[in-house]
Scaffold this active site. Structure first.
Site, PDB file in Angstrom:
ATOM      1  N   HIS B  42      30.926  42.668  44.059  1.00 15.03           N
ATOM      2  CA  HIS B  42      31.729  41.454  43.924  1.00 15.03           C
ATOM      3  C   HIS B  42      31.650  40.589  45.178  1.00 15.03           C
ATOM      4  CE1 HIS B  42      34.993  39.052  42.239  1.00 15.03           C
ATOM      5  NE2 HIS B  42      35.544  39.048  43.439  1.00 15.03           N
ATOM      6  N   HIS B  88      37.589  36.099  36.896  1.00 17.55           N
ATOM      7  CA  HIS B  88      38.658  37.076  37.096  1.00 17.55           C
ATOM      8  C   HIS B  88      38.734  37.927  35.829  1.00 17.55           C
ATOM      9  CE1 HIS B  88      42.246  37.571  40.000  1.00 17.55           C
ATOM     10  NE2 HIS B  88      41.101  37.814  40.604  1.00 17.55           N
TER      11      HIS B  88
END
Lengths: 231, 727
Positions: B42, B88
């Protein structure tokens, strides 16, 4: 003419109202921080929309305790000028007791942002004198807590005194449950106080006061105020 | 160190050895935690970076490309736009409301960190089918979360897209985009628009490092690591990895930070997003080639007895790191006090390149800042040969054998096509009084830029199904369609921010999809001259071992420079309906794309809207020609008669998704002017019908395919999501 726009922590239509006050009211406009204690220099005070203090408790319930609210009560009682509360501003005015009733959650329990139509119920006010009786205005709403409520006596009194200024209606001006976006009693969208110097309304006239935004019906309210104050 | 602890941190043995090599010793637990989050997929982009570097990132308007918190584009007249999109997904899959809300909060901080005032929010959402109650729960929660956060900030959510497909069951996608406005010089009048661009750099040895905003709690620890693993049935247990948002504090933080920037004493600023304090400060120091030393005992804490490990890895929201000019800290203390927020000096910039963390003077972690931010391993993961799949076109799921009338109504009421007012009416899309074209009315949102004659157009676009069938062409189409959306409102496409949602990159088939898709996106951006200025990669979007469709989402910015714009609604009876492009008998689930035709169609459309000839414009997208025409009719509140003469199947004509087609409407007097434009640009153009009446009819040759009352058409299109969600 001088206009003041009150800023609470979490106000978010403050700049929108600032621009509108300058362009539509043609007023010299200033922001008023929620800790300020006097409003006496203003001809118009705008209590803008937003989420004062996040509205984590009840909309407007904390903002009403700000120092500026004492000044606002004083300003109204001494009839120093006009007060317009829009959306969260309306909620704050009811919490502060400057307008009767309360605004609870919308009947569908969702935030709702859309253009709605309002029927002008009383044109003999500083806020609506440029409108025709029964005129239909198209003005957007954007709120979670816009469901106006009050006890029976209050509603009767509001009606008797012609304090209901706007009701949600259809394109053609008929007032019924199908044109009621949030469950408000008697489709009430905006009311004034008995003295006619305080208006509270859920719809946002400052969002339709410029042709580039696709509507100018909000202008009726601001030009009414400007006209009244010039007299 | 216990191999189990290393594994729990998501680090491989090789990665652990690399850390040992950098430090010349074993890391302690705090340091291990710090590396684990920053070296997660990430944060480090370790699998994607080798492909991302092929993007076009420069252009004459591009003031800031990838590498900062957001890209910045010069739109002229002394104004610039900052923008970025971010995913998200995993937090939203386990805690939809907070997951989506904090997704908005994070991307908004990335934008105002640059010194820009956030002026618009967009999103791109994917869920499994609404027939499943859990998918409805996720959809409801995500929309409510975005609504709650964005509305409270006074940030209009002006555009977006929502699609439903089986492949997103268990791993929904929530991509949030934020757009900000900044002036390139000081304003002459009092204004809400800031005028200083700041970078996230920790420059100036000896400068104080401030912590501002919310206090630090235990929420969201290892969020970045959680984003870098596949979801499965146990993922719900990760709910405590999800952060909790406080939009009121964020609103105050925006105002306080923008006010602080006005002092001119801010050297650098970055939000504490994924990987919290660790990433923000190490990235800032790394960019500046400096080091930093902080004492975490000074960090405001909302819980007792937090360990250094927890403080360094917490992803509590609404926090920023600010580097000030030495001696100007009082500016921050004064302004943040006014807004009721924390501001403390927690350390200073050093010259030794180390990120040193102390607790009450005792060193608890000491690592080279650059090694955290930049020295994660880069992987060229195994890639399988590109695959082009053969699945049925979308319209085939609607049963043929029925009449075209009833199929069109079915398609219009499919949640993928139907009116999304249930979604966008929950978003305040008008606050800030700039929204000139409202959601649902056009292919892109249009916002005026106050204090200028300019407007910007914004859109998000992606099509996972196309990319699944043919990753390269799907990627190319994603860019072209986003640009097509912009020209339909009369805007010149300027720049792209992208969010690339894929499965597990350790699988060669997924990596192949990624590689080919990025190649398609990259080619599209070069052809249309729209550089990529920022973006985000989200891998590991799988549920129980099955990857989602490869789903790149393009956020695109367009400019309207004092010329007319339009929406998609048909305007007046008697106007002619014109097709730019050509109809084909589309049989593939991923249509072909001819880039020269695409560019020519876009050019003619843009000229037609800008010159005021086109009174409406709408591209034919999902659902094909019949759906596009129906949408123009519904938006305009008027009917239309369409008559074509094509040798193609009924289903292909009505519902085929052939690319590079735009429907415009014009006054009959403008036929010759439009023809001249089309001829000059070599664009195929044909008059296919006329506006008027209260029904929609479509004829091919002598055969009447569709004939429906507009009231019936509108009802199918408008009511469907509402009725599913209110049930």
């Amino acid at each position: 003419m001088k206009a003041g726009v009150i800023v609470f922590p979490g106000s978010n239509c403050d700049w929108d109202c600032y621009h509108t006050a300058k362009t539509s009211l043609r007023a010299k406009t200033e922001f008023v921080w929620h800790e300020d204690e006097s409003l006496n220099s203003f001809d118009v005070v705008i209590v803008p929309g937003g989420f004062s203090y996040g509205d984590y408790l009840r909309s407007g319930a904390i903002a009403r305790f700000s120092p500026v609210m004492n000044a606002l009560v004083d300003y109204v009682n001494k009839d120093k000028g006009l007060v317009i509360g829009i959306c969260n501003g309306f909620q704050i005015l009811t919490e502060a007791g400057l307008l009767p009733g309360a605004l609870q959650k919308n009947k569908h329990l969702k935030f709702l942002c859309k253009n709605v139509r309002l029927r002008v119920e009383n044109t003999k006010t500083p806020f609506t004198n440029k409108c025709q009786s029964g005129q239909v205005l198209e003005i957007p709403i954007a709120h979670f807590d816009g469901n106006y409520t009050a006890d029976k006596e209050t509603i009767e009194k509001l009606n008797k005194n012609k304090q209901v200024i706007f009701r949600y209606c259809s394109k053609t001006g008929s007032v019924s449950s199908s044109s009621n976006p949030n469950g408000s009693i008697e489709n009430i969208a905006g009311i004034c106080n008995e003295a006619r110097n305080v208006l509270g309304m859920m719809p946002h006239p400052e969002r339709v006061a410029d042709p580039v935004l696709g509507g100018e019906d909000g202008e009726y309210i601001f030009s009414s105020m400007a006209g009244y104050l010039k007299k | 160190m216990d191999p189990k602890i290393i594994e729990q941190h998501g680090l491989t043995k090789e990665e652990f050895n690399r850390i040992k090599g950098i430090l010349g010793r074993e890391p302690n637990l705090v340091e291990l935690g710090m590396y684990s989050v920053l070296w997660s997929e990430h944060c480090s982009y370790k699998s994607s970076r080798i492909y991302l570097k092929n993007f076009l990132t420069k252009g004459k308007r591009i003031l800031q490309g990838p590498g900062e918190n957001a890209g910045i584009i010069d739109i002229g007249d002394g104004f610039a736009i900052a923008m970025k999109i971010e995913s998200h997904n995993h937090p939203s899959a386990v805690e939809p409301f907070q997951g989506a809300a904090t997704g908005v909060g994070g991307i908004v901080r990335d934008v105002f960190t640059m010194g820009a005032r956030p002026i618009a929010s967009l999103n791109s959402l994917r869920f499994g089918p609404l027939s499943d109650p859990h998918n409805r729960f996720l959809f409801d929660g995500v929309v409510a979360g975005i609504s709650s956060y964005g509305n409270c900030l006074g940030l209009p959510t002006v555009a977006g897209e929502v699609y439903f497909d089986d492949c997103y069951t268990g791993n929904c996608l929530v991509n949030a985009m934020c757009v900000g406005l900044v002036r390139l010089s000081e304003a002459e009048v009092k204004s809400e628009i800031p005028s200083i661009i700041v970078k996230a750099k920790a420059e100036g040895v000896g400068n104080p490092v401030l912590y501002v905003g919310s206090s630090t709690g235990r929420d969201g620890i290892h969020g970045a690591t959680f984003a870098s693993v596949e979801l499965d049935e146990n993922s719900v247990e990760k709910r405590s990895n999800v952060q909790v948002g406080d939009p009121f504090t964020e609103k105050l933080l925006i105002e306080a930070c923008l006010e602080l920037l006005k002092t001119g004493n801010v050297v650098g600023m970055q939000d504490m997003g994924a990987a919290g304090l660790t990433s923000s400060l190490s990235e800032m120091a790394s960019r500046a080639g400096t080091g930093a030393e902080i004492d975490i005992a000074l960090v405001p804490q909302r819980e007792e007895k937090m360990t250094p490990y927890e403080i360094m890895l917490s992803e509590s929201q609404e926090r920023m790191v600010v580097v000030m000019k030495k001696g100007t800290e009082d500016d921050a203390f004064r302004i943040f006090k006014k807004w009721g927020l924390n501001a403390v000096a927690m350390g200073r910039i050093t010259d030794d390149g180390f990120f040193r963390v102390k607790e009450n003077g005792k060193t608890v972690a000491e690592v080279p800042a650059k090694s955290l931010a930049d020295d994660a391993p880069l992987y060229e993961r195994p890639v399988s040969a590109p695959v082009v799949r053969d699945i049925e076109p979308y319209y085939k799921k609607f049963k043929s054998g029925k009449s075209c009338n009833s199929i069109l109504l079915d398609v219009l009421s499919d949640p993928n096509i139907a009116n999304k007012s249930w979604v966008y009416e929950q978003y305040d899309h008008m606050v800030q009084t700039n929204t000139s074209v409202l959601p649902g009315k056009a292919d892109a949102a249009v916002l005026r830029i106050k204090y200028s004659h300019k407007k910007i157009a914004l859109t998000t676009d992606g099509n996972g199904r196309y990319c699944y069938v043919d990753p390269y062409v799907g990627g190319l189409i994603s860019v072209c369609e986003a640009a097509r959306n912009l020209v339909c409102v009369g805007a010149e496409p300027l720049a792209v921010t992208d969010c690339l949602n894929f499965g597990n990159p350790e699988k060669p088939a997924v990596m192949s999809q990624f590689k080919e898709c990025v190649r398609g996106l990259s080619d599209g951006c070069r052809h249309l001259n729209t550089p990529v200025v920022s973006g985000n990669v989200s891998f590991y979007n799988e549920n129980n071992g099955v990857a989602i469709y490869p789903t790149p989402v393009i956020g695109m910015l367009g400019l309207i420079d004092n010329t007319p714009h339009c929406d998609m609604g048909f305007k007046s009876k008697g106007d002619l309906i014109v097709l730019l492009g050509v109809n084909k008998d589309e049989k593939s689930a991923c249509p072909e794309l001819d880039i020269e035709l695409e560019k020519s169609v876009q050019k003619t459309c843009l000229e037609a809207v800008r010159s005021g000839i086109a009174k409406s414009a709408h591209d034919t997208a999902e659902g094909g020609l019949s759906v596009a025409i129906a949408e123009c009719c519904i938006t305009g509140g008027i009917g239309a008669k369409i008559s074509v003469n094509e040798k193609i199947s009924n289903m292909g004509l009505l519902f085929g998704e052939t690319q590079s087609r735009i429907i415009i409407s014009i006054d009959p007097n403008d036929v010759f002017a439009l023809n001249d434009m089309a001829k000059k640009n070599n664009t195929p153009v044909s008059i296919i019908g006329k506006i008027g009446g209260s029904s929609l009819s479509i004829k091919n040759g002598k055969k009447k395919l569709v004939d429906l009352k507009m009231a019936t058409v509108s009802e199918a299109y408008n009511g469907s999501i509402n009725s599913v969600m209110r049930a």
